[in-house]
Motif scaffolding. Structure first.
Motif, short mmCIF file in Angstrom:
data_model
loop_
_atom_site.label_atom_id
_atom_site.label_comp_id
_atom_site.label_asym_id
_atom_site.label_seq_id
_atom_site.Cartn_x
_atom_site.Cartn_y
_atom_site.Cartn_z
N VAL A 423 0.85 -1.20 0.00
CA VAL A 423 0.00 0.00 0.00
C VAL A 423 0.88 1.24 0.00
O VAL A 423 1.91 1.30 0.69
N ALA A 424 0.50 2.24 -0.78
CA ALA A 424 1.21 3.52 -0.82
C ALA A 424 0.33 4.59 -0.18
O ALA A 424 -0.85 4.38 0.09
N GLY A 425 0.92 5.75 0.05
CA GLY A 425 0.15 6.86 0.60
C GLY A 425 0.74 7.36 1.90
O GLY A 425 1.43 6.62 2.62
N GLU A 426 0.47 8.62 2.20
CA GLU A 426 1.00 9.26 3.40
C GLU A 426 -0.13 9.78 4.26
O GLU A 426 -1.27 9.94 3.81
N GLY A 427 0.20 10.05 5.50
CA GLY A 427 -0.76 10.60 6.44
C GLY A 427 -0.16 10.58 7.83
O GLY A 427 0.81 9.88 8.10
N LEU A 428 -0.74 11.37 8.72
CA LEU A 428 -0.33 11.39 10.11
C LEU A 428 -1.54 11.08 10.99
O LEU A 428 -2.61 11.68 10.81
N ARG A 429 -1.37 10.15 11.93
CA ARG A 429 -2.39 9.96 12.96
C ARG A 429 -2.03 10.84 14.15
O ARG A 429 -0.96 10.70 14.73
N ILE A 430 -2.93 11.72 14.50
CA ILE A 430 -2.71 12.64 15.61
C ILE A 430 -3.56 12.18 16.79
O ILE A 430 -4.79 12.26 16.77
N SER A 431 -2.90 11.68 17.82
CA SER A 431 -3.61 11.21 19.01
C SER A 431 -3.87 12.39 19.94
O SER A 431 -2.97 13.18 20.24
N LEU A 432 -5.09 12.50 20.41
CA LEU A 432 -5.52 13.67 21.16
C LEU A 432 -5.58 13.45 22.67
O LEU A 432 -5.78 14.41 23.42
N GLY A 433 -5.39 12.22 23.13
CA GLY A 433 -5.63 11.94 24.54
C GLY A 433 -4.40 11.80 25.41
O GLY A 433 -4.53 11.81 26.64
N ALA A 434 -3.21 11.66 24.84
CA ALA A 434 -2.04 11.34 25.66
C ALA A 434 -1.58 12.51 26.52
O ALA A 434 -1.02 12.30 27.59
N THR A 435 -1.77 13.74 26.05
CA THR A 435 -1.36 14.89 26.86
C THR A 435 -2.33 15.07 28.02
O THR A 435 -3.54 14.98 27.85
N ALA A 436 -1.79 15.33 29.20
CA ALA A 436 -2.65 15.45 30.38
C ALA A 436 -3.47 16.74 30.34
O ALA A 436 -4.59 16.77 30.84
N LYS A 437 -2.90 17.79 29.75
CA LYS A 437 -3.57 19.09 29.77
C LYS A 437 -4.04 19.48 28.38
O LYS A 437 -3.32 19.34 27.40
N ARG A 438 -5.24 20.02 28.33
CA ARG A 438 -5.78 20.47 27.06
C ARG A 438 -4.96 21.64 26.50
O ARG A 438 -4.82 21.79 25.29
N GLN A 439 -4.43 22.49 27.41
CA GLN A 439 -3.62 23.63 26.95
C GLN A 439 -2.37 23.15 26.23
O GLN A 439 -1.94 23.75 25.24
N THR A 440 -1.76 22.07 26.75
CA THR A 440 -0.56 21.52 26.10
C THR A 440 -0.91 21.00 24.72
O THR A 440 -0.17 21.18 23.76
N LEU A 441 -2.05 20.32 24.62
CA LEU A 441 -2.50 19.83 23.32
C LEU A 441 -2.71 20.98 22.34
O LEU A 441 -2.32 20.88 21.16
N ALA A 442 -3.32 22.06 22.81
CA ALA A 442 -3.56 23.21 21.93
C ALA A 442 -2.26 23.77 21.38
O ALA A 442 -2.15 24.09 20.19
N ARG A 443 -1.24 23.88 22.25
CA ARG A 443 0.05 24.39 21.77
C ARG A 443 0.66 23.45 20.74
O ARG A 443 1.22 23.88 19.73
#
Length: 454
Positions: A423-443
Motif C-alpha cells: 500500500v502507498a500513501g501518506e498521512g499522520l495519525r494525531i492522538s488527542l488523549g495522551a497529553t494530560a492538559k488540554r492547553q498543552t494539546l492546543a500548543r
C-alpha cells in the motif's frame, strides 16, 4: 493570621490531608489566596500527591475559622491553577499532573483515552481495589482462574457491550488480557501459515505484526471516508480467497473513518455471501454518544467481536471481551489459554465491579466528554483533520512527520506504521488523549498546523 485553635482543629481532623493548612500561617495576602498557595506548596513539595483527597470546603472553613464563601473562592482558584478536581458526591482530589512543559516532548503518537472529566481514576481505583480485597480472600484472588473468565465477568462484559451488540448470551463471551492478546489468539485459532487475510489498506500495527509472525499474508483493501469499500472488498475476496477479514468499523485506526449503518450492512453482506469470517476490532465502538450497531450484531454467526477497555476506560485495566459466534467460544478460549492462561484477576475484578456499580459508565462518559472537547479543539486548529466528534485521534491525509516536527518537540506517528504490504500513501495519525492538559494539546496542534499548512 490564624491562632492555635485552628491548628488544634486541624490536627484533630479525620482527614490527614488537612495538615497542609498549617502553611497558611506563614503566607501573606487574603485568606482565600493563602489557602490556594498553601495547597500549591504542598503539592510542589510532595506533601500532597496526585489522587489524594483533601477536606471538603465546609471542613476547611471550620478548621481555619473562616466563612464558607472564602473557602469556595480558594478552591476555585486552586482549580483554575490545575491543582484540584472535584466530583459531586465523592469529594475533592489533587489532580494528576505530568512533566509536560513548553519545551518538553508532547506525545501525539500514543492513542490513549484522555483523563475523564470530573473523575479521579486513582481514587476510584483505590476505593474499588480496597473493597475487593475486603470481601475476597487474597489467596483466592491471586490463584489461577478459568481462562474464559468467570460467569460474573462474562455477564458484566455482556452488559458493557450491549449498546452496540444488544443482548448477548454471556456463554459467547471470553475475557482476555487486552485486545492485542485476543487478536493474536484469534489469528492462531482461525488461520494457518500461508493463509491470506484482508484488512484495511491502513491497519492497526499490532495486527500487521502478528500476521507476519504467524506467516499470514495481509492484503490491504482500499478505503474511502467510511472505511472499507464494498466493491473493492468483493473483488479482493474473489481474487485471494482470504481466510479472514479484519476491520475496525468505528474511528478506524489510523484514518478515524467510521462506517455508516448502510456501509456496515454492505460489508457484512459481501463477507457473508463469500463465507469469510470477520474479526471486528471494536476498540472505539462505545465512544460515540449513540453507538452504531456492531458488525457482530448484524451477523452473529460470522463475526468475532473484540472490545477492549483500554480505549474507553484506561489502558492499565488490560481487559478485553471477545464475543464469539454461537458455539465457538470454547474453541477460542482454548487457543487463548495457550497464549495467556487467564485475564489478570485483580484488573478483571475491578472492571467487573465498575461495570456492575455504574462506575465504568461514568468513566466512559467523562472520557467521551473530554475526547469531544479535544476533538473540537483539533477541528479549530487542524481544519483538514478527519475524525468523528468523539474520536480519540484524527487523521491528516497526505501529511508526513519530519525533522522540523521533532525539533518542535512533537512525537508523531505516520502512515508507514500502518500501511498493509504494497500500500502507498501518506498521512499522520494525531492522538488527542495522551497529553494530560488540554492547553498543552492546543500548543502542540498549533505548532503542527504551522508545519503541515501549504
Amino acid at each position: 493570621m490564624y491562632g492555635s485553635g485552628r491548628m488544634e482543629a486541624t490536627r484533630g481532623s479525620p482527614n490527614p490531608a488537612a495538615a497542609w493548612l498549617r502553611r497558611t500561617d506563614a503566607l501573606p495576602g487574603p485568606a482565600y489566596r493563602r489557602i490556594a498557595e498553601a495547597l500549591e506548596q504542598a503539592v510542589a513539595e510532595g506533601e500532597l500527591q496526585p489522587g489524594d483527597q483533601i477536606p471538603a470546603q465546609r471542613e476547611v472553613a471550620r478548621l481555619v475559622g473562616i466563612d464558607f464563601t472564602t473557602v469556595t473562592r480558594a478552591y476555585a482558584l486552586a482549580r483554575e491553577r490545575g491543582l484540584i478536581e472535584g466530583t459531586t458526591g465523592r469529594g475533592t482530589f489533587i489532580r494528576s499532573r505530568t512533566e509536560e512543559g513548553d519545551a518538553g516532548l508532547v506525545d501525539l503518537s500514543m492513542n490513549l483515552p484522555p483523563p475523564p472529566v470530573g473523575l479521579n481514576l486513582g481514587a476510584l481505583l483505590r476505593e474499588t481495589t480496597g473493597a475487593i480485597l475486603a470481601r475476597t480472600d487474597p489467596a483466592t484472588l491471586m490463584a489461577y482462574h478459568p481462562g474464559a473468565g468467570s460467569l460474573a465477568q462474562r455477564t458484566a462484559g455482556a452488559a458493557w457491550l450491549a449498546p452496540g451488540l444488544g443482548e448477548v448470551d454471556p456463554a459467547r463471551i471470553v475475557v482476555a488480557s487486552g485486545a492485542q492478546t485476543a487478536l493474536s489468539a484469534l489469528l492462531d485459532h482461525l488461520t494457518a501459515p500461508g493463509d491470506v487475510i484482508l484488512a484495511e489498506a491502513f491497519a492497526y500495527p499490532g495486527l500487521l505484526a502478528t500476521a507476519v509472525r504467524r506467516g499470514v499474508t495481509v492484503v490491504g483493501c482500499p478505503m474511502d471516508d467510511q472505511g472499507l469499500e464494498p466493491e473493492a472488498l468483493a473483488r479482493l475476496i474473489a481474487e485471494h480467497h482470504p481466510r479472514l477479514l479484519c476491520c475496525t468499523p468505528t474511528f478506524q485506526n489510523p484514518t478515524a473513518a467510521t462506517m455508516s449503518l448502510a456501509r456496515r450492512e454492505a460489508v457484512v453482506g459481501v463477507a457473508r455471501a463469500a463465507g469469510v469470517t470477520i474479526i471486528e476490532d471494536d476498540a472505539y465502538g462505545l465512544l460515540p454518544a449513540a453507538p452504531l450497531p456492531a458488525l457482530a450484531s448484524l451477523w452473529p454467526e460470522g463475526v468475532f467481536h473484540v472490545a477492549t477497555t483500554a480505549k474507553t476506560l484506561s489502558p492499565g485495566l488490560r481487559v478485553a471481551y471477545v464475543v464469539a459466534p454461537p458455539g465457538r467460544a470454547e474453541g477460542f478460549a482454548s487457543a487463548l489459554h495457550a497464549i495467556a492462561q487467564m485475564p489478570p484477576p485483580l484488573m478483571a475484578a475491578v472492571t467487573t465491579s465498575w461495570i456492575r456499580e455504574g462506575v465504568a459508565g461514568r468513566v466512559l462518559a467523562g472520557v467521551r466528554a473530554e475526547a469531544t472537547a479535544r476533538r473540537a479543539l483539533a477541528a479549530e486548529l487542524l481544519p483538514t483533520a478527519v475524525g468523528g466528534p468523539e474520536s480519540l485521534h484524527v487523521w491528516l491525509p497526505g501529511a508526513k512527520a519530519d525533522e522540523a516536527a521533532r525539533r518542535q518537540g512533537l512525537a508523531l506517528v505516520g502512515a508507514e506504521a500502518f500501511r498493509a504490504p504494497g500500500v502507498a500513501g501518506e498521512g499522520l495519525r494525531i492522538s488527542l488523549g495522551a497529553t494530560a492538559k488540554r492547553q498543552t494539546l492546543a500548543r502542540a496542534l498549533s505548532a503542527l498546523r504551522s508545519l503541515v499548512s501549504p
